[in-house]
Design a protein around this motif. Structure first.
Motif, PDB file in Angstrom:
ATOM      1  N   SER A 120       0.835  -1.196   0.000  1.00  0.00           N
ATOM      2  CA  SER A 120       0.000   0.000   0.000  1.00  0.00           C
ATOM      3  C   SER A 120       0.876   1.255   0.000  1.00  0.00           C
ATOM      4  CB  SER A 120      -0.904   0.009   1.237  1.00  0.00           C
ATOM      5  OG  SER A 120      -1.554   1.269   1.354  1.00  0.00           O
ATOM      6  N   PRO A 121       0.638   2.201  -0.905  1.00  0.00           N
ATOM      7  CA  PRO A 121       1.432   3.440  -0.902  1.00  0.00           C
ATOM      8  C   PRO A 121       1.215   4.269   0.353  1.00  0.00           C
ATOM      9  CG  PRO A 121      -0.390   3.588  -2.464  1.00  0.00           C
ATOM     10  CD  PRO A 121      -0.337   2.167  -2.004  1.00  0.00           C
ATOM     11  N   TYR A 122       0.126   4.022   1.067  1.00  0.00           N
ATOM     12  CA  TYR A 122      -0.130   4.773   2.292  1.00  0.00           C
ATOM     13  C   TYR A 122       0.777   4.337   3.446  1.00  0.00           C
ATOM     14  CZ  TYR A 122      -4.278   6.451  -0.120  1.00  0.00           C
ATOM     15  OH  TYR A 122      -5.136   7.034  -1.022  1.00  0.00           O
ATOM     16  N   LEU A 123       1.513   3.243   3.249  1.00  0.00           N
ATOM     17  CA  LEU A 123       2.505   2.834   4.246  1.00  0.00           C
ATOM     18  C   LEU A 123       3.836   3.569   4.065  1.00  0.00           C
ATOM     19  CD1 LEU A 123       1.961  -1.040   4.390  1.00  0.00           C
ATOM     20  CD2 LEU A 123       1.354   0.626   6.146  1.00  0.00           C
ATOM     21  N   LEU A 124       3.999   4.214   2.915  1.00  0.00           N
ATOM     22  CA  LEU A 124       5.266   4.888   2.627  1.00  0.00           C
ATOM     23  C   LEU A 124       5.618   5.980   3.642  1.00  0.00           C
ATOM     24  CD1 LEU A 124       5.273   5.174  -1.270  1.00  0.00           C
ATOM     25  CD2 LEU A 124       6.687   3.701   0.168  1.00  0.00           C
ATOM     26  N   PRO A 125       4.676   6.860   4.062  1.00  0.00           N
ATOM     27  CA  PRO A 125       5.046   7.866   5.058  1.00  0.00           C
ATOM     28  C   PRO A 125       5.615   7.259   6.344  1.00  0.00           C
ATOM     29  CG  PRO A 125       2.959   8.456   4.050  1.00  0.00           C
ATOM     30  CD  PRO A 125       3.302   7.087   3.553  1.00  0.00           C
ATOM     31  N   ALA A 126       5.017   6.162   6.818  1.00  0.00           N
ATOM     32  CA  ALA A 126       5.513   5.520   8.037  1.00  0.00           C
ATOM     33  C   ALA A 126       6.910   4.932   7.820  1.00  0.00           C
ATOM     34  CB  ALA A 126       4.551   4.422   8.479  1.00  0.00           C
ATOM     35  N   ILE A 127       7.113   4.299   6.667  1.00  0.00           N
ATOM     36  CA  ILE A 127       8.433   3.724   6.363  1.00  0.00           C
ATOM     37  C   ILE A 127       9.474   4.824   6.216  1.00  0.00           C
ATOM     38  CG2 ILE A 127       9.740   2.423   4.633  1.00  0.00           C
ATOM     39  CD1 ILE A 127       7.135   0.843   4.101  1.00  0.00           C
ATOM     40  N   PHE A 128       9.099   5.913   5.558  1.00  0.00           N
ATOM     41  CA  PHE A 128      10.014   7.043   5.425  1.00  0.00           C
ATOM     42  C   PHE A 128      10.385   7.599   6.799  1.00  0.00           C
ATOM     43  CE2 PHE A 128       8.638   8.411   0.863  1.00  0.00           C
ATOM     44  CZ  PHE A 128       9.128   7.199   0.383  1.00  0.00           C
ATOM     45  N   ALA A 129       9.407   7.679   7.703  1.00  0.00           N
ATOM     46  CA  ALA A 129       9.675   8.194   9.058  1.00  0.00           C
ATOM     47  C   ALA A 129      10.663   7.295   9.803  1.00  0.00           C
ATOM     48  CB  ALA A 129       8.371   8.316   9.839  1.00  0.00           C
ATOM     49  N   VAL A 130      10.509   5.971   9.644  1.00  0.00           N
ATOM     50  CA  VAL A 130      11.450   5.040  10.276  1.00  0.00           C
ATOM     51  C   VAL A 130      12.857   5.270   9.738  1.00  0.00           C
ATOM     52  CG1 VAL A 130      12.105   2.610  10.496  1.00  0.00           C
ATOM     53  CG2 VAL A 130       9.710   3.280  10.758  1.00  0.00           C
ATOM     54  N   LEU A 131      12.986   5.413   8.415  1.00  0.00           N
ATOM     55  CA  LEU A 131      14.300   5.605   7.802  1.00  0.00           C
ATOM     56  C   LEU A 131      14.902   6.958   8.179  1.00  0.00           C
ATOM     57  CD1 LEU A 131      13.546   4.095   4.281  1.00  0.00           C
ATOM     58  CD2 LEU A 131      14.995   3.110   6.065  1.00  0.00           C
ATOM     59  N   MET A 132      14.067   7.983   8.297  1.00  0.00           N
ATOM     60  CA  MET A 132      14.566   9.289   8.756  1.00  0.00           C
ATOM     61  C   MET A 132      15.112   9.173  10.174  1.00  0.00           C
ATOM     62  SD  MET A 132      14.288  11.696   6.437  1.00  0.00           S
ATOM     63  CE  MET A 132      14.252  13.243   7.345  1.00  0.00           C
ATOM     64  N   GLY A 133      14.403   8.419  11.027  1.00  0.00           N
ATOM     65  CA  GLY A 133      14.882   8.195  12.382  1.00  0.00           C
ATOM     66  C   GLY A 133      16.214   7.478  12.391  1.00  0.00           C
ATOM     67  N   VAL A 134      16.371   6.487  11.516  1.00  0.00           N
ATOM     68  CA  VAL A 134      17.645   5.763  11.422  1.00  0.00           C
ATOM     69  C   VAL A 134      18.769   6.715  11.016  1.00  0.00           C
ATOM     70  CG1 VAL A 134      18.902   3.997  10.118  1.00  0.00           C
ATOM     71  CG2 VAL A 134      16.589   3.528  10.941  1.00  0.00           C
ATOM     72  N   GLY A 135      18.493   7.557  10.004  1.00  0.00           N
ATOM     73  CA  GLY A 135      19.504   8.513   9.548  1.00  0.00           C
ATOM     74  C   GLY A 135      19.928   9.471  10.639  1.00  0.00           C
ATOM     75  N   PHE A 136      18.953  10.051  11.357  1.00  0.00           N
ATOM     76  CA  PHE A 136      19.279  10.987  12.425  1.00  0.00           C
ATOM     77  C   PHE A 136      20.002  10.291  13.579  1.00  0.00           C
ATOM     78  CE2 PHE A 136      16.140  13.918  10.532  1.00  0.00           C
ATOM     79  CZ  PHE A 136      16.851  15.096  10.643  1.00  0.00           C
ATOM     80  N   PHE A 137      19.599   9.056  13.885  1.00  0.00           N
ATOM     81  CA  PHE A 137      20.227   8.339  14.997  1.00  0.00           C
ATOM     82  C   PHE A 137      21.699   8.024  14.697  1.00  0.00           C
ATOM     83  CE2 PHE A 137      21.365   4.485  17.354  1.00  0.00           C
ATOM     84  CZ  PHE A 137      21.061   4.884  18.646  1.00  0.00           C
ATOM     85  N   ILE A 138      21.966   7.525  13.495  1.00  0.00           N
ATOM     86  CA  ILE A 138      23.361   7.191  13.145  1.00  0.00           C
ATOM     87  C   ILE A 138      24.198   8.461  13.047  1.00  0.00           C
ATOM     88  CG2 ILE A 138      24.857   6.129  11.425  1.00  0.00           C
ATOM     89  CD1 ILE A 138      22.578   4.263  10.710  1.00  0.00           C
ATOM     90  N   GLN A 139      23.629   9.530  12.489  1.00  0.00           N
ATOM     91  CA  GLN A 139      24.364  10.795  12.449  1.00  0.00           C
ATOM     92  C   GLN A 139      24.642  11.301  13.855  1.00  0.00           C
ATOM     93  OE1 GLN A 139      22.621  13.887  10.034  1.00  0.00           O
ATOM     94  NE2 GLN A 139      24.096  15.410  10.705  1.00  0.00           N
ATOM     95  N   GLY A 140      23.684  11.078  14.774  1.00  0.00           N
ATOM     96  CA  GLY A 140      23.886  11.481  16.163  1.00  0.00           C
ATOM     97  C   GLY A 140      24.995  10.700  16.849  1.00  0.00           C
ATOM     98  N   MET A 141      25.267   9.478  16.398  1.00  0.00           N
ATOM     99  CA  MET A 141      26.381   8.712  16.943  1.00  0.00           C
ATOM    100  C   MET A 141      27.718   9.273  16.469  1.00  0.00           C
ATOM    101  SD  MET A 141      24.855   4.838  16.522  1.00  0.00           S
ATOM    102  CE  MET A 141      26.309   4.066  17.216  1.00  0.00           C
ATOM    103  N   ILE A 142      27.727   9.841  15.253  1.00  0.00           N
ATOM    104  CA  ILE A 142      28.957  10.426  14.716  1.00  0.00           C
ATOM    105  C   ILE A 142      29.157  11.837  15.242  1.00  0.00           C
ATOM    106  CG2 ILE A 142      30.113  11.147  12.586  1.00  0.00           C
ATOM    107  CD1 ILE A 142      28.532   8.908  11.169  1.00  0.00           C
TER     108      ILE A 142
END
Length: 201
Positions: A120-142
């Protein structure tokens, strides 16, 4: 007296390297704000199209022109601003790699959902939010800024709501999250960094 000159030269080189790294960080923040505004605008317009049954192809008339415009502006900005820094710090390369991987993952999920119709394309916003969280979290480790970890937690908490609200309204909520968790805090950090660089110079 003989060792004073090399020591002074080393300190000067270190200060230049630190200032260059800080300038690149500020430039990267400005790009994050720019792309955040583009994506927030696209998701909000796509939500309006779906909500009000507007007979417009959002992918062709909103997303594609916006991303072409953003890519051209980013390329020109990079040429004008970032090429003056002859050496890119390792941390900057790592951060670029992290976000490139997140964007690639978002593109893959987008193709699977929209292009292949496998989810479902309506799941994309939630998946994008998870990936944004991953990006910010890993950047926060650096780069251990408290904002980065906080933003990651905010994205992950928001993704829970987006998974629950997996309909057209998820696009509106994603747009709100981009403004609150990326655009506004990054803009504030950008101006803080610019003030610090101005005071230091």
């Amino acid at each position: 007296m003989i060792s004073a000159a090399p020591k002074s030269s080393t300190n000067a080189e270190l200060e230049i390297a630190l200032e260059r790294s800080a300038q690149m960080t500020a430039s990267r923040m400005l790009l994050l704000v720019f792309w955040g505004l583009i994506i927030a605008k696209c998701t909000l317009l796509q939500w309006a199209i779906l909500k009000h049954d507007v007979p417009i192809d959002g992918g062709l008339y909103i997303w594609l022109p916006s991303f072409i415009f953003g890519a051209v502006c980013s390329f020109v900005y990079g040429k004008v601003t970032l090429e003056e820094f002859h050496r890119t710090p390792m941390t900057s390369r790592l951060v670029r790699g992290i976000w490139a991987a997140c964007i690639a993952a978002m593109a893959i999920f987008g193709v699977v959902a929209v292009g292949l119709g496998e989810m479902s394309p309506y799941l994309l916003p939630a998946i994008f939010a998870v990936l944004m969280g991953v990006g910010f979290f890993i950047q926060g480790m650096i780069d251990p800024k408290p904002y980065l970890r906080t933003a990651a937690i905010g994205w992950w908490l928001g993704s829970i709501w987006l998974f629950y609200e997996s309909n057209a309204n998820a696009l509106m909520w994603l747009s709100v999250m981009i403004i609150l968790l990326q655009v506004i805090p990054t803009t504030a950090l950008f101006w803080q960094e610019k003030k610090r660089l101005k005071a230091h110079s």
